[in-house]
Design an enzyme around this catalytic site. Structure first.
Site, PDB file in Angstrom:
ATOM      1  N   SER A 104      38.957  63.227  60.707  1.00 25.04           N
ATOM      2  CA  SER A 104      38.341  62.753  61.946  1.00 25.04           C
ATOM      3  C   SER A 104      38.628  63.759  63.066  1.00 25.04           C
ATOM      4  O   SER A 104      38.293  64.933  62.947  1.00 25.04           O
ATOM      5  CB  SER A 104      38.851  61.350  62.276  1.00 25.04           C
ATOM      6  OG  SER A 104      38.046  60.737  63.263  1.00 25.04           O
ATOM      7  N   LYS A 145      30.653  42.555  80.790  1.00 27.86           N
ATOM      8  CA  LYS A 145      32.041  42.766  81.178  1.00 27.86           C
ATOM      9  C   LYS A 145      33.017  42.219  80.149  1.00 27.86           C
ATOM     10  O   LYS A 145      34.140  42.718  80.015  1.00 27.86           O
ATOM     11  CB  LYS A 145      32.304  42.123  82.544  1.00 27.86           C
ATOM     12  CG  LYS A 145      33.489  42.718  83.277  1.00 27.86           C
ATOM     13  CD  LYS A 145      33.280  44.193  83.551  1.00 27.86           C
ATOM     14  CE  LYS A 145      34.472  44.811  84.251  1.00 27.86           C
ATOM     15  NZ  LYS A 145      34.327  46.270  84.415  1.00 27.86           N
TER      16      LYS A 145
END
Length: 263
Positions: A92, A144
């Protein structure tokens, strides 16, 4: 004696920058802010080359990009070759860092690849319900409370996460393609987050050879080449154990990343 005879050539030297650990902004992690002084100093010393010791399971895509870009910019500006040597794993973000080098060398048992993006968290809504705990959320803005671990997972949140991961994954793919170019296998699927071991990575063009740092650098720059380690220094607070909570939480996160590769 050499300091009094300036016309004698100095032995070639190679700064060795160790990129070990998870990548992020925590005190335990590899970050651009922490490494910038070391990287700048290594290239400023006018070496014959710079070596990267990579041993990382990944982490932040942004920090991986920032560190790699800094190394590549200085290498191009100063025309200094960069060689990466993989230890246990360059996966990664760890592979993102390795790809900043002109060539990548691995051990026969090194794990390489994992060219993908992951988002992982935990969910607690059933546990909270059993304990009689009610989650109360008031937001200004529809997203949110996006991916709130204390609420049941929503299909729209999963789709949104995948949409966010797409551009990051593509940036990773583009970085690898720019770095490795025609060395990459044209037939293998290299970008599905698989990992490969040692010679497999070389055969696919993800690495250039199975070799270790000292013999390889001596082969390139002569038996008298000097290798100078450039590593991060722990802060006084870290040495005294003053950041115990942060260190403990960071260790848990680190273990989770390393454990994906059996390390």
């Amino acid at each position: 004696m050499r300091r009094f005879i300036p016309f004698l050539p100095k032995p070639a030297f190679v700064p060795v920058i160790r990129l070990a650990g998870t990548i992020g902004t925590g005190t335990r992690s590899i970050s651009d802010e922490a490494l910038a002084p070391l990287i700048e100093k290594a290239f400023r010393a006018k070496p014959v080359a710079v070596a990267l010791q990579v041993n990382s399971p990944g982490g932040s895509a942004v920090q991986s990009s920032l560190i790699a870009a800094r190394i590549r910019r200085l290498a191009d500006e100063k025309k200094i070759p960069v060689h990466a040597f993989v230890e246990d794993v360059a996966a990664s973000g760890g592979y993102w860092l390795a790809c900043t080098a002109d060539d990548i060398h691995v051990d026969s048992s090194s794990l390489v690849g994992s060219i993908g993006v992951i988002f992982a968290s935990f969910g607690f809504p059933e546990l909270m319900a059993k304990q009689g705990v009610e989650r109360r959320v008031v937001t200004a803005g529809r997203s949110k409370s996006f991916a709130d671990p204390f609420l049941p997972q929503k299909a729209e949140d999963v789709e949104r996460l995948k949409a966010l991961q797409g551009p990051i994954h593509q940036a990773f793919i583009d970085h690898v393609k720019r770095a490795r170019g025609r060395r990459l296998s044209e037939t293998a699927d290299l970008f599905n987050a698989d990992i490969w071991v040692g010679q497999q990575a070389v055969d696919l063009g993800l690495a250039d050879g199975v070799s270790h740092m000292v013999p390889r650098l001596k082969q390139l720059y002569g038996d008298k080449v000097r290798l100078l380690p450039f590593g991060r220094k722990r802060s006084l607070f870290q040495r005294l154990g003053m950041s115990l909570i942060d260190e403990t939480l960071g260790a848990v996160e680190d273990r989770a990343l390393w454990a994906r590769y059996g390390l």
